[in-house]
Scaffold this active site. Structure first.
Site, PDB file in Angstrom:
ATOM      1  N   ARG A  67       0.798  -1.217   0.000  1.00 56.22           N
ATOM      2  CA  ARG A  67       0.000   0.000   0.000  1.00 56.22           C
ATOM      3  C   ARG A  67       0.839   1.280   0.000  1.00 56.22           C
ATOM      4  O   ARG A  67       0.633   2.169  -0.827  1.00 56.22           O
ATOM      5  CB  ARG A  67      -0.935   0.024   1.236  1.00 56.22           C
ATOM      6  N   THR A  68       1.756   1.392   0.940  1.00 58.60           N
ATOM      7  CA  THR A  68       2.459   2.671   1.115  1.00 58.60           C
ATOM      8  C   THR A  68       3.309   2.999  -0.119  1.00 58.60           C
ATOM      9  O   THR A  68       3.256   4.109  -0.646  1.00 58.60           O
ATOM     10  CB  THR A  68       3.353   2.612   2.373  1.00 58.60           C
ATOM     11  N   LYS A  95      27.150  -4.611  -1.482  1.00 56.46           N
ATOM     12  CA  LYS A  95      28.621  -4.558  -1.485  1.00 56.46           C
ATOM     13  C   LYS A  95      29.141  -3.868  -0.230  1.00 56.46           C
ATOM     14  O   LYS A  95      30.323  -3.581  -0.119  1.00 56.46           O
ATOM     15  CB  LYS A  95      29.103  -3.796  -2.717  1.00 56.46           C
ATOM     16  N   ARG A 117      11.354   3.697   3.997  1.00 55.80           N
ATOM     17  CA  ARG A 117      10.858   2.705   4.973  1.00 55.80           C
ATOM     18  C   ARG A 117      12.032   1.807   5.348  1.00 55.80           C
ATOM     19  O   ARG A 117      12.753   1.310   4.490  1.00 55.80           O
ATOM     20  CB  ARG A 117       9.733   1.853   4.391  1.00 55.80           C
ATOM     21  N   HIS A 146       4.575   5.716  11.675  1.00 57.13           N
ATOM     22  CA  HIS A 146       4.129   5.582  10.270  1.00 57.13           C
ATOM     23  C   HIS A 146       3.169   6.762  10.046  1.00 57.13           C
ATOM     24  O   HIS A 146       1.953   6.608   9.969  1.00 57.13           O
ATOM     25  CB  HIS A 146       3.419   4.242  10.096  1.00 57.13           C
TER      26      HIS A 146
HETATM   27  N1   CP Z   1      -0.337  -0.106   5.861  1.00 58.22           N
HETATM   28  C1   CP Z   1       0.857  -0.372   5.286  1.00 58.22           C
HETATM   29  O1   CP Z   1       1.880   0.227   5.629  1.00 58.22           O
HETATM   30  O2   CP Z   1       0.825  -1.326   4.308  1.00 58.22           O
HETATM   31  P1   CP Z   1       2.095  -1.775   3.466  1.00 58.22           P
HETATM   32  O3   CP Z   1       3.050  -2.467   4.426  1.00 58.22           O
HETATM   33  O4   CP Z   1       1.582  -2.696   2.417  1.00 58.22           O
HETATM   34  O5   CP Z   1       2.728  -0.533   2.905  1.00 58.22           O
END
Ligand code: CP
Length: 315
Positions: A67-68, A95, A117, A146
């Site tokens: 999603r993100t 590396k 992320r 998040h």
């Molecule tokens: N909600 C969320 O962060 O989903 P993903 O891990 O698929 O990005």
């Protein structure tokens, strides 16, 4: 000496907050409501624009995502930006290059914004403090935050319940390891939500919490009683120490959201989940796909909210 160091840190910190999107706690109530209004306008116009046509945005996902990552890419493209999807598995990280050297190199190539992320807490903040020009968005750092998920969650709630100051919200599940729970809790406190219940087995809850309106519940039945919103979380097995894994076998039976438990909430309560869903563990399919579920609406609104975040940050 200490005072001088503190002053410098504070000045630098304010500067970082202004230029990047790292944590919900950097936002005021007005800024949250402004982002919601901005996202609403993107949702209503549903158009493509050239607003960010001179920007290059890099997705750097060192942890998996559906999603993100996809919604930031779609949001960026809808605003006319160029998107680089950095693949950590085929990069020079293998590396021995560090994440910091990786982002410094991308900045040298002219990347304007990095969406990061990573499993390490506060890494987005650390990268932001080292970059000269490029801006950073935190797309999830370990168990810490998040923030874009929290913003799209608030935006979704706002579609159904206009007054945050009258809400009762239950967040059910693996609170301890959930960056979503931490960001949503912070955002709810900023907005003055008066009743926030953290629900789960004691080994997935904080030991104690002393925040206005926030309570801990080990019984899901008491936790969801009369609430307006039930937010269900995934068990984050990948972040659990081995001794916890043996304790979660009874989880679905004791904490899974099913129709009997949902009936204890208000009749017009909405059911949320940030995804990915583990069906029939934390939530039954009947509820996940049922009339009170707004789970796919969260995903849809995530694109508009991420457009709002990119637009505000980069314009
Ligand atoms: N909600 C969320 O962060 O989903 P993903 O891990 O698929 O990005």
């Amino acid at each position: 000496m200490t005072a001088a160091v503190n002053t410098k840190t504070k000045k630098q910190s304010v500067e970082i907050q202004k230029n990047h999107f790292l944590s919900v706690k950097d936002l005021s109530r007005d800024e949250i409501m402004d982002l919601i209004a901005h996202a609403q306008s993107f949702l209503e116009t549903n158009s493509f624009s050239s607003q960010l046509q001179d920007k290059i945005i890099a997705n750097l996902f060192f942890e998996k995502s559906t999603r993100t990552r996809s919604s930031f890419e779609i949001a960026a493209k809808r605003l006319g930006a160029h998107v680089l999807n950095f693949e950590s598995s085929t990069s020079s990280l293998s590396k021995g290059e560090t994440v910091l050297d990786t982002v410094l190199n991308l900045e040298a190539m002219g990347v304007n914004c990095m969406i990061i992320r990573h499993q390490e807490e506060r890494i987005a903040e650390n990268m932001a403090s080292q970059l000269k020009h490029a801006q950073v968005i935190n797309a999830g750092d370990g168990c810490h935050e998040h923030p874009s998920q929290a913003m799209l969650d608030l935006f979704t709630i706002y579609q159904h319940k206009k007054n945050f100051q009258q809400l009762k919200i239950a967040i059910v599940g693996d609170i301890l390891h959930s960056r979503v729970a931490h960001s949503v809790l912070t955002a709810c406190l900023i907005l003055g939500v008066p009743d926030i219940r953290l629900v789960g087995p004691n080994f997935l809850l904080p030991d104690q919490i002393q925040l206005p309106g926030v309570s801990l519940h080990e019984e899901i039945e008491a936790g969801v009683k009369d609430v307006d919103v039930v937010m269900v979380l995934r068990l984050q097995k990948e972040r659990m120490e081995s001794h916890l894994l043996s304790e979660i076998s009874q989880y679905a039976k004791r904490y899974g959201l099913n129709s009997a438990r949902l009936k204890l909430a208000k009749p017009d309560a909405i059911v949320m989940h940030p995804g990915p869903i583990n069906r029939d563990i934390e939530i039954t399919s009947e509820i996940a796909d049922g009339p009170q579920s707004v789970i796919l609406q969260q995903v849809k609104l995530g694109v508009a909210m991420r457009m709002a975040i990119l637009s505000k940050l980069l314009s």
